[in-house]
Write a protein that holds these residues in place. Sequence first.
Motif, PDB file in Angstrom:
ATOM      1  N   PRO A 253      -4.709  14.221 -20.391  1.00 54.07           N
ATOM      2  CA  PRO A 253      -6.049  14.637 -19.946  1.00 54.07           C
ATOM      3  C   PRO A 253      -7.027  13.472 -19.819  1.00 54.07           C
ATOM      4  O   PRO A 253      -7.908  13.502 -18.964  1.00 54.07           O
ATOM      5  N   GLY A 254      -6.876  12.418 -20.623  1.00 53.82           N
ATOM      6  CA  GLY A 254      -7.792  11.288 -20.518  1.00 53.82           C
ATOM      7  C   GLY A 254      -7.446  10.320 -19.394  1.00 53.82           C
ATOM      8  O   GLY A 254      -8.201   9.378 -19.132  1.00 53.82           O
ATOM      9  N   LEU A 255      -6.337  10.533 -18.731  1.00 56.95           N
ATOM     10  CA  LEU A 255      -5.860   9.518 -17.782  1.00 56.95           C
ATOM     11  C   LEU A 255      -5.931   9.940 -16.317  1.00 56.95           C
ATOM     12  O   LEU A 255      -5.966   9.084 -15.432  1.00 56.95           O
ATOM     13  N   GLY A 256      -5.881  11.232 -16.042  1.00 60.96           N
ATOM     14  CA  GLY A 256      -5.939  11.653 -14.637  1.00 60.96           C
ATOM     15  C   GLY A 256      -5.705  13.148 -14.526  1.00 60.96           C
ATOM     16  O   GLY A 256      -5.143  13.769 -15.433  1.00 60.96           O
ATOM     17  N   ARG A 257      -6.134  13.708 -13.367  1.00 62.64           N
ATOM     18  CA  ARG A 257      -6.009  15.171 -13.186  1.00 62.64           C
ATOM     19  C   ARG A 257      -4.827  15.551 -12.313  1.00 62.64           C
ATOM     20  O   ARG A 257      -4.379  16.684 -12.315  1.00 62.64           O
ATOM     21  N   ARG A 258      -4.345  14.581 -11.507  1.00 66.65           N
ATOM     22  CA  ARG A 258      -3.181  14.874 -10.654  1.00 66.65           C
ATOM     23  C   ARG A 258      -2.031  13.992 -11.134  1.00 66.65           C
ATOM     24  O   ARG A 258      -2.095  12.765 -11.085  1.00 66.65           O
ATOM     25  N   VAL A 259      -0.977  14.668 -11.611  1.00 62.43           N
ATOM     26  CA  VAL A 259       0.077  13.984 -12.370  1.00 62.43           C
ATOM     27  C   VAL A 259       1.401  14.049 -11.624  1.00 62.43           C
ATOM     28  O   VAL A 259       1.816  15.133 -11.193  1.00 62.43           O
ATOM     29  N   PHE A 260       2.070  12.921 -11.483  1.00 63.02           N
ATOM     30  CA  PHE A 260       3.455  12.934 -11.007  1.00 63.02           C
ATOM     31  C   PHE A 260       4.348  12.919 -12.245  1.00 63.02           C
ATOM     32  O   PHE A 260       4.376  11.948 -12.995  1.00 63.02           O
ATOM     33  N   LEU A 261       5.062  14.047 -12.444  1.00 61.71           N
ATOM     34  CA  LEU A 261       5.882  14.214 -13.644  1.00 61.71           C
ATOM     35  C   LEU A 261       7.338  14.000 -13.239  1.00 61.71           C
ATOM     36  O   LEU A 261       7.934  14.842 -12.568  1.00 61.71           O
ATOM     37  N   SER A 262       7.900  12.866 -13.626  1.00 62.78           N
ATOM     38  CA  SER A 262       9.275  12.575 -13.210  1.00 62.78           C
ATOM     39  C   SER A 262      10.198  12.548 -14.424  1.00 62.78           C
ATOM     40  O   SER A 262      11.096  11.722 -14.527  1.00 62.78           O
ATOM     41  N   THR A 263       9.946  13.481 -15.344  1.00 61.84           N
ATOM     42  CA  THR A 263      10.690  13.497 -16.606  1.00 61.84           C
ATOM     43  C   THR A 263      11.850  14.491 -16.581  1.00 61.84           C
ATOM     44  O   THR A 263      12.451  14.762 -17.609  1.00 61.84           O
ATOM     45  N   GLY A 264      12.158  15.039 -15.425  1.00 58.98           N
ATOM     46  CA  GLY A 264      13.276  15.987 -15.352  1.00 58.98           C
ATOM     47  C   GLY A 264      12.787  17.412 -15.488  1.00 58.98           C
ATOM     48  O   GLY A 264      11.739  17.687 -16.058  1.00 58.98           O
ATOM     49  N   ARG A 265      13.619  18.337 -14.986  1.00 53.61           N
ATOM     50  CA  ARG A 265      13.156  19.732 -14.900  1.00 53.61           C
ATOM     51  C   ARG A 265      13.236  20.450 -16.242  1.00 53.61           C
ATOM     52  O   ARG A 265      12.702  21.538 -16.387  1.00 53.61           O
ATOM     53  N   LEU A 266      13.897  19.857 -17.252  1.00 56.01           N
ATOM     54  CA  LEU A 266      14.121  20.585 -18.494  1.00 56.01           C
ATOM     55  C   LEU A 266      13.017  20.395 -19.534  1.00 56.01           C
ATOM     56  O   LEU A 266      12.982  21.090 -20.527  1.00 56.01           O
TER      57      LEU A 266
ATOM     58  N   LEU B  40      -4.682  20.624 -15.203  1.00 53.50           N
ATOM     59  CA  LEU B  40      -4.096  19.491 -14.483  1.00 53.50           C
ATOM     60  C   LEU B  40      -3.149  19.987 -13.401  1.00 53.50           C
ATOM     61  O   LEU B  40      -2.516  21.032 -13.540  1.00 53.50           O
ATOM     62  N   HIS B  41      -3.052  19.207 -12.323  1.00 52.07           N
ATOM     63  CA  HIS B  41      -2.149  19.536 -11.220  1.00 52.07           C
ATOM     64  C   HIS B  41      -0.914  18.649 -11.358  1.00 52.07           C
ATOM     65  O   HIS B  41      -1.031  17.426 -11.430  1.00 52.07           O
ATOM     66  N   PHE B  42       0.266  19.281 -11.387  1.00 53.20           N
ATOM     67  CA  PHE B  42       1.496  18.516 -11.592  1.00 53.20           C
ATOM     68  C   PHE B  42       2.349  18.514 -10.326  1.00 53.20           C
ATOM     69  O   PHE B  42       2.566  19.563  -9.722  1.00 53.20           O
ATOM     70  N   VAL B  43       2.833  17.355  -9.965  1.00 56.64           N
ATOM     71  CA  VAL B  43       3.866  17.232  -8.941  1.00 56.64           C
ATOM     72  C   VAL B  43       5.155  16.936  -9.703  1.00 56.64           C
ATOM     73  O   VAL B  43       5.235  15.946 -10.439  1.00 56.64           O
ATOM     74  N   VAL B  44       6.127  17.834  -9.569  1.00 52.46           N
ATOM     75  CA  VAL B  44       7.378  17.722 -10.340  1.00 52.46           C
ATOM     76  C   VAL B  44       8.518  17.485  -9.362  1.00 52.46           C
ATOM     77  O   VAL B  44       8.700  18.249  -8.421  1.00 52.46           O
ATOM     78  N   ARG B  45       9.281  16.440  -9.617  1.00 53.49           N
ATOM     79  CA  ARG B  45      10.432  16.181  -8.747  1.00 53.49           C
ATOM     80  C   ARG B  45      11.709  16.369  -9.560  1.00 53.49           C
ATOM     81  O   ARG B  45      11.842  15.825 -10.654  1.00 53.49           O
ATOM     82  N   SER B  46      12.633  17.152  -9.005  1.00 53.64           N
ATOM     83  CA  SER B  46      13.920  17.321  -9.682  1.00 53.64           C
ATOM     84  C   SER B  46      14.986  17.669  -8.651  1.00 53.64           C
ATOM     85  O   SER B  46      14.683  18.002  -7.506  1.00 53.64           O
ATOM     86  N   VAL B  47      16.253  17.583  -9.086  1.00 53.01           N
ATOM     87  CA  VAL B  47      17.374  17.850  -8.177  1.00 53.01           C
ATOM     88  C   VAL B  47      17.493  19.361  -7.941  1.00 53.01           C
ATOM     89  O   VAL B  47      17.625  19.808  -6.804  1.00 53.01           O
ATOM     90  N   ASP B  48      17.456  20.125  -9.030  1.00 52.35           N
ATOM     91  CA  ASP B  48      17.503  21.585  -8.932  1.00 52.35           C
ATOM     92  C   ASP B  48      16.146  22.145  -9.366  1.00 52.35           C
ATOM     93  O   ASP B  48      15.436  21.494 -10.139  1.00 52.35           O
TER      94      ASP B  48
END
Length: 248
Positions: free
Chosen positions: A126-139, A150-158
């Motif tokens: 929350p202190g760093l930004g409101r639009r987040v690219f989350l590339s930590t995997g879908r699990l 916050l708005h998350f952009v999540v990238r995963s294979v499935d």
Amino acid sequence: MPAHVLILGGTTEARRLAADLAARPGIRVTTSLAGRVARPGAVAGEVRIGGFGGAQGLADWLRTHHVDALVDATHPFAEDITANAVLAAAAGGVPTVVLRRPGWRPGPGDRWYDVPSLAGAAEALPGLGRRVFLSTGRLGLAAFAHLADLHFVVRSVDPPEPPMPPQTELVLARGPFTVADETQLLRAHRVGVLVTKDSGGEATAAKLTAARNLHLPVVVVRRPPLPPDAAAVPDVAGVLRWLGLSPA
Ligand code: NAP
């Protein structure tokens, strides 16, 4: 020379190692996959899919399939299977090595925030930004599910499964990605902060270069430690040396 090598896989290095060993006469190589990805890419040699049923199940598998060398080439964050591998191999007297690629380190111009866990990343965001690219995997999305603002952009294979943050935008894609790809993605989604695990390696490092070029902060989840008695090497060449084989 080992007759039957079991590789615990799910990484680029595991795939490379399997290709190298499968091309050598006299070595049987089996790669084990957890079965998390619906359509895993091709792997050389034999492949088995699914859990073993804990350390005891793995020890049984090693014995009944006459495995004489075990290589844990799983992802640095796959903590349970690595612990099981070390226990099972010790119980059965099977030589074992962990292939653990080095972690990432920040370079000049990087704004990295180290955290010990996904929960720590959720706390820092929350202190760093409101639009987040989350590339930590879908699990691991549950750790961020409470961050409704916050708005998350999540990238995963499935596709991921709930729980996940209410404002989640999904990008289904399989790497590797170039710096140009990553820059385009960060710009197109107006990302203000990136979250990554300290996976290490080249295959997923382009996003870090893109974030540096765009002056974006990066929250880096540091990896869990290896089991205390584990022998580890940093790359495929190290595994080949450990197996007593010369490079192909
Ligand atoms: P984990 O938490 O360490 O493992 C959970 C359970 O899944 C293990 O106890 C084992 O079940 C089974 N398992 C895991 N890897 C296996 C393998 N290679 N072959 C057979 N069974 C396996 O693992 P995870 O973090 O869920 O990762 C699962 C797989 O995805 C791993 O193979 C890893 O290399 C790959 N991967 C993980 C990540 C990540 O960020 N964690 C990223 C990329 C790829 P049993 O106890 O029943 O044997």
